[in-house]
Design an enzyme around this catalytic site. Structure first.
Site, PDB file in Angstrom:
ATOM      1  CD  GLU A  86      -3.044   1.162   2.500  1.00  0.00           C
ATOM      2  OE1 GLU A  86      -3.218   0.074   3.032  1.00  0.00           O
ATOM      3  OE2 GLU A  86      -3.208   2.151   2.856  1.00  0.00           O
ATOM      4  CE  LYS A 283      -6.157  -1.450   5.614  1.00  0.00           C
ATOM      5  NZ  LYS A 283      -5.120  -0.428   4.838  1.00  0.00           N
ATOM      6  CG  ASP A 299       1.213 -16.323  10.922  1.00  0.00           C
ATOM      7  OD1 ASP A 299       0.239 -15.773  10.523  1.00  0.00           O
ATOM      8  OD2 ASP A 299       0.621 -17.616  11.443  1.00  0.00           O
ATOM      9  CG  HIS A 396      -3.974   7.587   1.014  1.00  0.00           C
ATOM     10  ND1 HIS A 396      -3.668   7.105   2.018  1.00  0.00           N
ATOM     11  CD2 HIS A 396      -4.541   6.585   0.087  1.00  0.00           C
ATOM     12  CE1 HIS A 396      -3.900   5.868   1.865  1.00  0.00           C
ATOM     13  NE2 HIS A 396      -4.370   5.646   1.116  1.00  0.00           N
TER      14      HIS A 396
HETATM   15  C1  MEV Z   1      -5.657   3.309   5.201  1.00  0.00           C
HETATM   16  O1  MEV Z   1      -4.862   2.023   4.794  1.00  0.00           O
HETATM   17  C2  MEV Z   1      -5.494   3.540   6.513  1.00  0.00           C
HETATM   18  C3  MEV Z   1      -6.177   4.832   7.137  1.00  0.00           C
HETATM   19  O2  MEV Z   1      -7.480   4.585   6.822  1.00  0.00           O
HETATM   20  C4  MEV Z   1      -6.117   4.810   8.609  1.00  0.00           C
HETATM   21  C5  MEV Z   1      -6.903   5.441   9.539  1.00  0.00           C
HETATM   22  O3  MEV Z   1      -8.189   6.065   9.022  1.00  0.00           O
HETATM   23  O4  MEV Z   1      -6.646   6.077  10.525  1.00  0.00           O
HETATM   24  C6  MEV Z   1      -5.623   6.052   6.679  1.00  0.00           C
END
Ligand code: MEV
Length: 442
Positions: A86, A283, A299, A396
Site C-alpha cells: 500500500e 487497520k 505470521d 495518500h
Molecule cells: C489506510 O490504509 C489507513 C487509514 O484509513 C487509517 C485511518 O483512517 O486511521 C488512513
C-alpha cells in the site's frame, strides 16, 4: 465453460501444473506463462527454497520492501524494514519517526510475554472430582510427560509456565479445558506449544483410563476434541508511547499546537467509542505492524487476529491506541498484544528475513515486539495527524499518483510533469486523467 476437477495436481511438475492451468482456465494463451516466468528467480537454489515454503507453487509473488528510517526507539536509532504494497505506509511511518526523533523518540515497555494453548475436552463427570484428580495427580503427570519436549526450551530459559483446569460446562455441556501458559523465549513457539498440547491430550486420556476414582461410564465419556495454541495472547503484550509538551507539538499544517493536540485526542476518543471508526483506525495501526511482521518473517494472520480480539476484549470493539493531554503534556500510546519470534520458522531460511533482522541489530523477540508496537503507533500518529489537519487524500493520493500514471503507461518525462503539476494541489484520479489527456494531445 465448465471446468473439470484435477487429480494429483500436487504431483505434477511445475511446468505440467502451468500447462494444465493455461489449457483449463486461460484459453491456451501462452502469454500467461511469461507472466509467471518473469518472477522466477535465476538462482535455482533460491527458487527451490521459495517453492518449498509452500505447496503447488508456480511462481513468486513480489511485495515492495521499503525502509522507514529515523526511528528512535528506547534510545536506539533504527531503520525499519517494511514489506507492504500500500502506497504511503512507509512514507507515513518515516514522517512520524522524524516528527518524534527530537522529542525523545518512542519508549516501550514489555508488560508480559505469556503464550497460551488449550486441550479442549468433553468429560461427563463431576467438576469437583476432576479438579481433585487434576490438582493431585494429572498436573504433575502432564509436566512429566512433556519433559523431553520442553528440555531445549527450558535450557533457553522458557518452557511451560502453568497448567490450569478450566470448567466450561456452564457454556457447553461437559466441556472442560486444560489451559496452559508458556514462555517460548525468542521463538513464536507455535510448534513447541502444539507439541506440548498434543502430549497433554494423550496423557489426559491415559491417566483418566488408569484412574480408580472415575467409573467406567465416566472414562468412556472422555473425548479429546482438540489440542491447539491460542493466537489470542492478551498476556503477551507490549506498550509503546510518545509524549512531549503540547507547546513542542509543532504541526506544519498551520493550526496551533493546542488545537492540534485536542483535535488529535478527540479523534482517538472517537475510535475508542465508535467501532466503525475503531476498525479503520486499527487497520491503519496494523498497516505499520504487519509490514514489519512480514519483513521479519512472522505470521501476520496471527498478529492481526490477536490485535482485533484484544481490541474487542471489553465486549465492544475499540481503539488499540489512547491519548491524553493533561497538564500541558501530550501523551499517545498503544498496548499491543503480539506473539512473534526471531528464531525458527522463516527466520533462519528466507534471505530477506535474515537481512531485516540483521538491519534491526538481531533483536530478541521482546525487542521485536517493541519495534512492532512502535511501527503501529507511528502509523496511527501519521494517519490521525493527516486526518485532523489536511485530510488523508493529500498525502495518500500523492503516493498513489505513480500507480495511476503507471496504469496509463506514463513516461518518465510525463511523471516529472505531474510531480510539478501537483506540487501544491491534492491529487485526484479524475484530474490525473484529464491532465494526461491534455498533455498527450498537445
Ligand atoms: C489506510 O490504509 C489507513 C487509514 O484509513 C487509517 C485511518 O483512517 O486511521 C488512513
Amino acid at each position: 465453460m465448465n471446468h473439470q476437477p484435477v487429480e494429483g495436481f500436487s504431483k505434477l511438475s511445475k511446468q505440467r501444473k502451468i500447462d494444465w492451468l493455461i489449457s483449463e482456465y486461460l484459453s491456451n494463451d501462452r502469454s500467461y506463462e511469461q507472466i509467471l516466468q518473469q518472477y522466477w528467480n535465476n538462482d535455482s537454489n533460491l527458487q527451490k527454497m521459495h517453492d518449498e515454503f509452500s505447496e503447488n507453487t508456480i511462481s513468486n509473488f513480489y511485495m515492495p520492501y521499503g525502509i522507514a528510517p529515523n526511528f528512535l526507539i528506547d534510545g536506539k536509532l533504527l531503520a525499519l524494514p517494511m514489506a507492504v504494497e500500500e502506497s504511503s505506509v512507509v512514507a507515513a511511518a518515516s514522517k512520524a519517526a522524524k516528527f518524534w526523533i527530537d522529542k525523545g523518540g518512542f519508549k516501550t515497555t514489555i508488560i508480559n510475554t505469556e503464550k497460551l494453548g488449550h486441550t479442549h475436552f468433553i468429560f461427563k463427570t463431576e467438576a469437583h472430582k476432576l479438579l481433585h484428580f487434576f490438582n493431585f495427580k494429572l498436573k504433575k503427570k502432564l509436566l512429566g510427560a512433556t519433559e523431553d519436549i520442553t528440555k531445549n526450551m527450558r535450557n533457553r530459559g522458557g518452557g511451560i509456565l502453568n497448567i490450569k483446569l478450566i470448567d466450561k460446562t456452564s457454556e457447553l455441556e461437559d466441556y472442560f479445558q486444560l489451559k496452559a501458559s508458556f514462555d517460548t523465549v525468542d521463538s513464536m513457539g507455535a510448534n513447541f506449544i502444539n507439541s506440548c498440547l498434543e502430549q497433554f491430550g494423550k496423557t489426559l486420556k491415559e491417566e483418566v483410563a488408569n484412574e480408580e476414582s472415575f467409573s467406567q461410564e465416566e472414562k468412556d465419556s472422555l473425548q479429546i476434541v482438540m489440542n491447539i495454541l491460542s493466537n489470542y495472547t492478551p498476556d503477551c503484550i507490549v506498550r509503546a508511547e510518545v509524549s512531549c509538551k503540547i507547546e513542542d507539538l509543532k504541526d506544519d499544517s498551520g493550526i496551533s499546537n493546542e488545537e492540534f493536540a485536542w483535535k488529535f485526542k478527540r479523534a482517538v476518543t472517537i475510535a475508542e467509542i465508535e467501532p466503525y471508526r475503531a476498525t479503520t483506525h486499527n487497520k491503519g495501526i496494523m498497516n505499520g505492524v504487519d509490514a514489519v511482521v512480514i519483513a521479519t518473517g512472522n505470521d501476520f494472520r496471527a498478529t492481526e487476529a490477536c490485535a482485533h480480539a484484544y481490541a474487542a476484549r471489553n465486549g465492544k470493539y475499540s481503539s488499540l491506541t489512547h491519548c491524553t493531554t493533561d497538564n500541558g503534556i501530550f501523551r499517545f500510546w498503544i498496548d499491543l498484544p503480539i506473539s512473534v519470534g526471531v528464531v525458527g520458522g522463516l527466520t533462519n531460511l528466507h534471505p530477506l528475513v535474515k537481512f531485516s533482522l540483521a538491519l534491526l541489530g538481531k533483536p530478541s523477540a521482546q525487542e521485536l515486539m517493541s519495534i512492532l508496537a512502535v511501527s503501529g503507533l507511528a502509523q496511527n500518529f501519521g494517519a490521525l495527524r493527516s486526518l485532523v489537519t489536511t485530510g488523508i487524500q493529500k498525502g495518500h493520493m500523492k503516493m498513489h499518483l505513480f500507480n495511476i500514471l503507471n496504469q496509463f503507461g506514463a513516461t518518465e518525462e510525463e511523471k516529472q510533469h505531474f510531480v510539478t503539476y501537483f506540487k501544491d494541489k491534492t491529487v485526484s484520479h479524475h484530474e490525473v486523467i484529464s491532465e494526461l489527456e491534455k498533455l498527450r494531445n498537445k
